[in-house]
Design an enzyme around this catalytic site. Structure first.
Site, short mmCIF file in Angstrom:
data_model
loop_
_atom_site.label_atom_id
_atom_site.label_comp_id
_atom_site.label_asym_id
_atom_site.label_seq_id
_atom_site.Cartn_x
_atom_site.Cartn_y
_atom_site.Cartn_z
N HIS A 136 0.82 -1.20 0.00
CA HIS A 136 0.00 0.00 0.00
C HIS A 136 0.86 1.26 0.00
O HIS A 136 2.07 1.23 0.29
CB HIS A 136 -0.96 0.01 1.20
CG HIS A 136 -0.29 0.07 2.54
ND1 HIS A 136 0.15 1.24 3.11
CD2 HIS A 136 -0.01 -0.91 3.44
CE1 HIS A 136 0.68 0.99 4.30
NE2 HIS A 136 0.60 -0.32 4.52
N CYS A 178 3.14 -4.92 6.50
CA CYS A 178 2.78 -4.65 5.11
C CYS A 178 4.01 -4.22 4.30
O CYS A 178 5.08 -3.96 4.85
CB CYS A 178 1.71 -3.56 5.04
SG CYS A 178 0.11 -4.08 5.68
#
Length: 392
Positions: free
Chosen positions: A322, A340
């Protein structure tokens, strides 16, 4: 001179195969060049209806057939207990008739079939049978869906509503074909979820057809399939990504050519990104990253609720790649995320625009534990030799 002429003439006659009634030399009779065959005697036709007369608990998804032995089928009438006819079709050679529509659950059917044998005499047989009444019916959900375009790592996932005991029967009801053809197999993640994937990644451009003819099929313990499903899926470009926790770079390859190298930041100590082969599950914009979705309260020291412009899910446990403008200074240098893959908004937008669900992301040198195969679409974490067993 005269004698020599006669000999020469006789030789000529022998060569041409013409017998002379004045020849002084005996001639041998030529063996017969062919044998006569007698036609087989006419036979009466034998008519076989499947299921047999008085059969019970017939799966309504199984075809009803009429076969003619030593003859041809001339007429078939199959009706339900309301007198309504059931459609069927005759084979091109006329020896077999088969239903072309499914039967109903818990109904009684009567079949009358006529055929003619090689003796040209008609024979008629009848059969009355009842179909099964299910203990429970199960629909089937699946991913991807009809019309989807997916990446080369996309498994085909199927979800039943109830536990399945006869897993082989369920697999046989789900027919998967592709152009080009590939080797593949089913693997059960639990009693309600089965995936199919190829041995190697799908070739780019593959056309996949799923024909899940589950209606009326018995899957054990009184469970019958309900609605059948049909889907056609296309595999897009071959897009693979390798995220390296040691170099802090992600290499993006498009159809075998490196398209971009992206500076990244992965999981920091005690939050290491699990290592292994991921499959992109879904793509989002204007997304809220919430630690409570994987069990970490937002109010805790490691909790967060953060809005991001671009996010693509890689696992059910909350791993995404992201946009992370707050960590641009660390991207390419240090691992500072909660697990992440962080990248700039520009790189995340470019990658999501290029990519699609089903694309492959390999995480290496992250220091994390191996990605569990059950977390999201971790199918490629299972070696092919193990996958082939089916996990029944």
């Amino acid at each position: 001179m005269r004698r020599g002429f006669v000999v020469g003439a006789l030789l000529a006659v022998a060569v041409t195969g013409v017998a002379s009634c004045t020849s002084e030399s005996p001639t041998e009779e030529a063996p017969p060049t062919s044998t006569s065959r007698q036609a087989p005697p006419p036979k009466p036709v034998q008519m076989v209806v499947t299921p047999a007369d008085k059969a019970a608990d017939v799966p309504p998804g199984s075809p009803i057939t009429v076969a003619a032995v030593a003859g041809k089928v001339t007429e078939v009438l199959l009706t339900n207990d309301a007198g309504e006819p059931v459609a069927g079709a005759l084979s091109p050679d006329g020896t077999t008739w088969q239903t072309t529509e499914p039967l109903g659950f818990g109904r009684t059917y009567s079949a009358t079939a006529t055929g003619v044998g090689t003796d040209e005499k008609p024979v008629t047989v009848t059969s009355t049978f009842t179909t099964a009444t299910p203990r429970v019916k199960s629909d089937l959900s699946m991913s991807p869906l009809d019309g989807d375009t997916v990446g080369v790592g996309q498994p085909l996932a199927f979800y039943f509503e109830v536990p399945i005991t006869d897993k082989v029967a369920a697999e046989q009801a789900i027919q998967i074909t592709s152009t080009p053809a590939v080797e593949g197999a089913f693997y059960w993640f639990d009693d309600e979820q089965v995936h199919w994937r190829p041995k190697e990644y799908w070739p780019a451009g593959t056309k996949i057809t799923i024909n899940a003819e589950i209606y009326g099929k018995h899957f054990g313990d009184g469970v019958f399939g309900d609605d059948s499903r049909l889907a056609t899926i296309t595999v897009g470009d071959a897009i693979t990504m390798v995220a390296d926790g040691a170099t802090h770079q992600m290499t993006v390859t498009l159809n075998g050519v490196v398209a971009r190298t992206i500076p990244i930041s992965m999981g920091k100590p005690n939050h290491e990104t699990p290592a292994g082969t991921y499959v992109v599950m879904s793509e989002h914009t204007n997304y809220t990253m919430d630690s409570s979705t994987y069990g970490v309260p937002v109010e805790s020291g490691n909790g967060y609720r953060t809005h991001v412009a671009v996010a693509s899910r890689m696992s059910n446990s909350g791993i995404f790649y992201h946009s992370a403008p707050w960590s641009v200074g660390d991207q390419g240098n240090d691992n500072v995320s909660h697990g992440c893959i962080n990248m700039s908004t520009e790189n995340a937008s470019w990658l999501q625009e290029l990519s699609q669900k089903g694309d492959v992301i390999t995480v290496q040198n992250s220091g994390g534990e191996p990605l569990p195969h059950w977390d999201g679409l971790g199918d490629w974490q299972i070696p092919w030799e193990q996958w082939q067993t089916g996990n029944h």
